[in-house]
Write an enzyme that holds these catalytic residues in place. Structure first.
Site, mmCIF file in Angstrom:
data_model
loop_
_atom_site.group_PDB
_atom_site.id
_atom_site.type_symbol
_atom_site.label_atom_id
_atom_site.label_comp_id
_atom_site.label_asym_id
_atom_site.label_seq_id
_atom_site.Cartn_x
_atom_site.Cartn_y
_atom_site.Cartn_z
ATOM 1 N N LYS A 1 2.511 59.530 65.174
ATOM 2 C CA LYS A 1 3.722 59.760 64.390
ATOM 3 C C LYS A 1 4.610 60.821 65.037
ATOM 4 C CE LYS A 1 3.147 56.717 61.308
ATOM 5 N NZ LYS A 1 4.093 55.564 61.280
ATOM 6 N N THR B 1 -0.129 52.258 48.455
ATOM 7 C CA THR B 1 -0.035 51.083 49.315
ATOM 8 C C THR B 1 -1.417 50.727 49.858
ATOM 9 O OG1 THR B 1 0.455 52.515 51.204
ATOM 10 C CG2 THR B 1 2.335 51.649 49.964
ATOM 11 N N ASP C 1 2.449 40.064 67.380
ATOM 12 C CA ASP C 1 1.283 40.933 67.264
ATOM 13 C C ASP C 1 1.634 42.287 67.868
ATOM 14 O OD1 ASP C 1 -1.171 42.077 66.977
ATOM 15 O OD2 ASP C 1 -2.216 40.755 68.385
#
Length: 368
Positions: free
Chosen positions: A191, A230, A78
């Site tokens: 990011k 996606t 996880d």
């Protein structure tokens, strides 16, 4: 035909058979090349689902059948839990001798949709920050000894997934443990932090001096697959709502024309995984649209920013893991106390065959 040839070689020697010596010299190499082509590589998929989940079992079986590779497995990790990551990574590193490691591909992403609510992980951290960046930092920090222990002739690559949202992001570390007010900003921040860490991790691996005096054989590559159709992109476009999904379906031809297919988006990952040019040289490479690109933010190559981010991440993980250990210990004590209470209650309860005596009955008089 084969029998006369064998008889000729048996009675008169191999020199009597034309090209026999040449065939015997080439045959081992042909067999070796054939064996290498048939060699299957082990692939371990990390998922938060339990390995016994029927849907996951069917998916792994389909992958094995389509790839003709029985060495595809799934392990439960996880990425929103520091404890789960540590259990997996520690188990991998503690293996002796070190397990073979050719490539690590980390492309897990999460983003709070515009119409959805932000989430806080069990460690008290923002979900985007934890899954998109801190999980990668935690996992690679523990796996670093396993990466450095690989043989010098093995081309080890660490491939990370990024996004163009890092260009307009701000690396604000003060709100990483609170709910985000803007999924776009928190996603871009995670990011940008990931790319800064990738550059620092490449230098961290390159600074290691191997005992055999060979150069470092690990490379870090950042991949920006672009906008593809996606599930993550669909969730972002629809805002995480059914009305948004309806609009997305009605405007499907537009998205089919504008967005790339998942197969087209994976081409940059395939280039990063198989391009021979990335096996040489130093530095963290970035791939976008199947081409090597330059960074568009100066913070990525700034050693001062990288040091500050690294130290902050280590302290944050240390604090969160200590708090998590205390919670697990308290939960274990409560579970043991509850189990002990049930056991005592069952012991004190009278058995079904035992009858209580009532005042004035014959049994009570006899007892007197």
């Amino acid at each position: 035909m084969p029998l006369p040839i064998l008889a000729e070689g048996f009675y008169k020697g191999l020199n009597s058979i034309p090209f026999a010596s040449t065939i015997l010299k080439i045959l081992p190499w042909v067999v070796a090349i054939w064996a290498l082509k048939r060699e299957a590589h082990q692939i371990v998929l990390l998922t938060h689902h339990h390995p016994t989940d029927p849907f996951l079992v069917d998916y792994i079986d389909d992958l094995r059948s389509s790839c003709k590779n029985e060495l595809i497995y799934a392990e439960q990790v996880d990425l929103a839990s520091l404890h789960s990551i540590r259990i997996f990574a520690t188990k991998w590193v503690d293996n002796a001798p070190p397990r073979r490691l050719d490539m690590i591909v980390l492309c897990a992403n999460v983003m709070t949709p515009s119409w959805g609510g932000s989430k806080i992980t069990e460690d008290g951290l923002e979900e985007e920050w934890m899954v998109n960046y801190l999980s990668t930092f935690h996992l690679l920090s523990i796996l670093s000894p396993a990466i450095r222990a690989q043989p010098p002739d093995r081309d080890v690559r660490v491939i990370l997934s990024s996004c163009s949202s890092y260009i307009g992001a701000t690396l604000d570390l003060s709100t990483t443990d609170s709910e985000t007010k803007s999924g776009k900003k928190s996603y871009g921040r995670s990011k940008l932090a990931l790319m800064v860490f990738a550059q620092a991790f490449e230098k961290h691996i390159a600074s290691y001096h191997r005992p055999d005096k060979n150069p470092t054989n690990a490379r870090t590559i950042i991949v920006d697959p672009g906008f593809s159709r996606t599930p993550g992109t669909r969730r972002w476009l629809t805002g995480g709502s059914l009305w948004g999904l309806l609009v997305y379906l009605l405007t499907w031809p537009v998205w089919w024309l504008v967005l790339k297919s998942p197969e087209q988006g994976s081409e940059s990952f395939l280039l990063a995984a198989m391009e021979a040019a990335f096996a040489t040289g130093s530095g963290c490479f970035m791939v976008k649209e199947c081409r090597q690109r330059s960074y568009l933010r100066p913070e990525i190559t700034d050693d001062g920013v990288a040091k500050q981010l690294w130290e902050f991440s280590e302290k944050q993980i240390e604090h969160a893991e200590k708090a998590g250990a205390v919670k697990r210990a308290l939960a274990k004590e409560e579970a043991e106390a509850a189990g002990k209470g049930k056991t005592d209650a069952n012991t004190d309860a009278p058995s079904q065959g035992e009858k209580k005596t009532t005042p004035g009955s014959r049994r009570s008089k006899k007892a007197k």
